[in-house]
Design an enzyme around this catalytic site. Structure first.
Site, PDB file in Angstrom:
ATOM      1  N   ASP A  13       0.818  -1.220   0.000  1.00  0.00           N
ATOM      2  CA  ASP A  13       0.000   0.000   0.000  1.00  0.00           C
ATOM      3  C   ASP A  13       0.850   1.268   0.000  1.00  0.00           C
ATOM      4  O   ASP A  13       0.654   2.157  -0.821  1.00  0.00           O
ATOM      5  CB  ASP A  13      -0.928   0.035   1.230  1.00  0.00           C
ATOM      6  N   ARG A  92      -1.280   3.977  17.016  1.00  0.00           N
ATOM      7  CA  ARG A  92      -1.541   4.894  15.910  1.00  0.00           C
ATOM      8  C   ARG A  92      -1.388   6.372  16.244  1.00  0.00           C
ATOM      9  O   ARG A  92      -0.757   7.107  15.485  1.00  0.00           O
ATOM     10  CB  ARG A  92      -2.916   4.612  15.279  1.00  0.00           C
ATOM     11  N   ASP A 121      -7.644   2.424  11.128  1.00  0.00           N
ATOM     12  CA  ASP A 121      -6.416   3.218  11.177  1.00  0.00           C
ATOM     13  C   ASP A 121      -6.539   4.567  10.468  1.00  0.00           C
ATOM     14  O   ASP A 121      -5.977   5.563  10.930  1.00  0.00           O
ATOM     15  CB  ASP A 121      -5.243   2.407  10.614  1.00  0.00           C
ATOM     16  N   SER A 170      -2.124 -10.591   6.914  1.00  0.00           N
ATOM     17  CA  SER A 170      -1.790  -9.196   7.120  1.00  0.00           C
ATOM     18  C   SER A 170      -1.456  -9.032   8.606  1.00  0.00           C
ATOM     19  O   SER A 170      -2.286  -9.297   9.472  1.00  0.00           O
ATOM     20  CB  SER A 170      -2.984  -8.326   6.732  1.00  0.00           C
TER      21      SER A 170
HETATM   22  N1  ARG Z   1      -8.289  -4.504  14.088  1.00  0.00           N
HETATM   23  C1  ARG Z   1      -7.209  -4.015  14.884  1.00  0.00           C
HETATM   24  C2  ARG Z   1      -7.404  -2.570  15.228  1.00  0.00           C
HETATM   25  O1  ARG Z   1      -8.103  -1.905  14.528  1.00  0.00           O
HETATM   26  C3  ARG Z   1      -5.827  -4.312  14.342  1.00  0.00           C
HETATM   27  C4  ARG Z   1      -5.630  -4.327  12.883  1.00  0.00           C
HETATM   28  C5  ARG Z   1      -4.192  -4.566  12.554  1.00  0.00           C
HETATM   29  N2  ARG Z   1      -3.909  -4.601  11.167  1.00  0.00           N
HETATM   30  C6  ARG Z   1      -3.423  -5.671  10.510  1.00  0.00           C
HETATM   31  N3  ARG Z   1      -3.161  -5.533   9.259  1.00  0.00           N
HETATM   32  N4  ARG Z   1      -3.212  -6.807  11.093  1.00  0.00           N
HETATM   33  O2  ARG Z   1      -6.886  -2.068  16.198  1.00  0.00           O
END
Ligand code: ARG
Length: 409
Positions: A13, A92, A121, A170
Site C-alpha cells: 500500500d 496509531r 487506522d 496481514s
Molecule cells: N483490528 C485491529 C485494530 O483496529 C488491528 C488491525 C491490525 N492490522 C493488521 N493488518 N493486522 O486495532
C-alpha cells in the site's frame, strides 16, 4: 515546491502511494516516515530497502519509549476493547504525532497514509493529523485502490514489492501486540493454524511463577529486577509467550460498524493486566472498583477510536490516577496452560483485615458476630415486601376470575 510526508512501511500500500502522490496528486517531493513502536527488525530492513529502490527520502523515528508509556497507562485503566488489549489502536496516535513532527520540521504541505477506507487506522491517523494545518491525503481510499490493482501498478512501474510482500496474512506488530488478519482468517468459521503465532508457543504442561512489582499502578520490576517500560514489556512477552499466554481469537466491531475476525498475541499485556487487576482487588474499595469499571470501559473505547487526546480522556485519567496512588505492591502470576493467573498479592495499602475476615476471631474493632443479626434481619427487606404485595395481588385476581366465571354461567 510542494512536499508530502507519507507514513511509510515499505509494504504494498505505502509503496504504491509514493509514485501516486507525485503522478496523481502532483507533489514535487515525497518523504517517507517509519515510526518505531517495536516492530521486528525485518520490517525496518524492508522499509529501508524499498525506500532506497524508490529513491525515497526516508526517516525512521524511534518512539518505542513513548509508546511503552502509553501501553502502561492503558494498564492503569485495565484497558481492553472486546478482549483485545489495543496494541494497534494505542500505537496509531503515537505514530501519527511522530510523523506530524517530521513533516513540520521539513516544512511539508501535506500528510499521507496508505490505509484503506474500511479500517480503523485511517480514522486514528486523521484524528491527529486534522488538528494540524497540513493537508491530509489517503490515496488508497480516495482512488479506490484494490490489492489487485496495486499489484499490477507495482509491476508496471517496476516497484519493489516481492509478490504481494507480506505473505498470506496481514500482520501488524508492535511492543504491545501482534495482530494477524486476512486470508482464510477472515472466515469466522476457519480454525487458525498454529503457524499464525510467532510470540506464543502452544500452551504446554509446564508452569512458571513470575513476580511483578507495581508502583502507583505502573509495573516497575519483574522477579525483583527493576526495568524500564520497553524492557519490561519485552521481557514479559518472552516469559509469558513461552507458556502460550495472551492469544485472542475474536469478532471485533470496528468503528465503521463492520465486524471482523481478528487474531492477536499479547503475552505481556495479558500478564500485566491480570496482575494489575489483582492488585487493585486488594487495595481498592468495592465502590472504587465498580465505578472504575465504567471509567475503564469509556477509556478503552476512546483508545480504540484513537482519541487519546480527547478531553474526556483527561477527565477519565484524573479518576484513574486518583485510584492508582494505592496500587503499589507485588503480584505473583502463574503461567499455566496458556493462562496468566494471579496467585498471590501483597501491598502496604491492602484494604484487608485477616482478623475481620477470619472465622477464628470473635471481636474486631468492637464488632462482634452477633452484631450482624440486625443487618441480616433487614437484608432483602424490600424484596420480601415487594413479593408479598405481588402475591397478594395475584391471589386477589385469581379469586375475582373464579367468582366472575361462576356468576357468568
Ligand atoms: N483490528 C485491529 C485494530 O483496529 C488491528 C488491525 C491490525 N492490522 C493488521 N493488518 N493486522 O486495532
Amino acid at each position: 515546491m510542494e512536499t508530502v510526508a507519507l507514513a511509510f512501511s515499505g509494504g504494498l500500500d505505502t509503496t504504491v502511494c509514493v509514485p501516486l502522490l507525485e503522478e496523481e496528486y502532483g507533489y514535487d517531493e515525497v518523504i517517507g516516515v517509519t515510526v518505531d513502536v517495536g516492530q521486528p527488525d525485518a520490517e525496518f530492513d524492508e522499509a529501508a530497502e524499498t525506500a532506497e529502490t524508490l529513491d525515497l527520502d526516508h526517516y525512521v523515528v524511534d518512539a518505542k519509549a513513548e509508546f511503552a508509556e502509553v501501553c502502561l497507562d492503558s494498564v492503569t485503566a485495565n484497558a481492553d476493547y472486546q478482549g483485545y488489549p489495543l496494541g494497534t489502536a494505542l500505537a496509531r496516535p503515537v505514530i501519527a504525532e511522530a510523523i506530524l513532527d517530521v513533516a513540520q520540521e521539513h516544512g511539508c504541505d501535506a500528510l499521507a497514509h496508505g490505509c484503506t477506507g474500511k479500517g480503523n487506522d485511517q480514522l486514528r491517523f486523521e484524528a491527529v493529523w486534522r488538528g494540524s494545518d497540513l493537508d491530509v491525503i489517503a490515496p488508497v481510499r480516495e482512488l479506490g485502490l484494490t490489492r489487485e490493482w496495486e499489484m499490477e501498478y507495482a509491476d508496471d512501474h517496476d516497484l519493489p514489492v516481492e509478490g504481494g510482500n507480506e505473505g498470506v496474512w496481514s500482520i501488524d506488530t508492535n511492543l504491545w501486540s501482534r495482530s494477524i488478519e486476512g486470508g482464510q482468517l477472515e472466515d469466522p468459521g476457519y480454525v487458525p493454524p498454529e503457524n499464525i503465532y510467532e510470540w506464543t508457543d502452544a500452551p504446554g504442561g509446564d508452569t512458571e511463577l513470575v513476580e511483578i512489582e507495581f508502583e502507583q499502578g505502573y509495573p516497575v520490576a519483574v522477579d525483583g529486577e527493576a526495568m524500564e517500560p520497553v524492557e519490561l514489556i519485552e521481557a514479559l512477552n518472552e516469559l509469558a509467550g513461552a507458556h502460550g499466554v495472551g492469544r485472542t481469537d475474536m469478532m471485533e466491531d470496528r468503528m465503521l460498524g463492520l465486524k471482523v475476525r481478528e487474531n492477536y498475541e499479547h503475552p505481556a499485556a495479558t500478564t500485566l493486566l491480570a496482575a494489575h487487576e489483582a492488585l487493585e482487588g486488594l487495595v481498592l474499595t468495592k465502590e472504587e472498583r465498580s465505578f472504575k469499571q465504567q471509567v475503564e470501559q469509556q477509556w478503552s473505547e476512546k483508545a480504540y477510536e484513537g482519541l487519546l487526546a480527547h478531553p474526556l480522556m483527561d477527565a477519565l485519567e484524573g479518576f484513574v490516577d486518583a485510584t492508582q496512588t494505592k496500587v503499589t505492591g507485588t503480584v505473583t502470576v502463574k503461567f499455566d496452560g496458556g493462562q496468566a493467573r494471579p496467585v498471590a498479592r501483597e501491598s502496604e495499602y491492602a484494604v484487608y483485615s485477616e482478623d475481620a475476615a477470619s472465622f477464628n476471631t470473635e471481636t474486631v474493632q468492637g464488632i462482634e458476630q452477633a452484631d450482624a443479626t440486625g443487618v441480616a434481619k433487614y437484608h432483602g427487606f424490600q424484596a420480601r415486601l415487594a413479593n408479598e404485595v405481588a402475591d397478594a395481588a395475584a391471589e386477589k385476581e385469581a379469586a375475582l376470575a373464579t367468582d366472575g366465571g361462576e356468576t357468568d354461567e
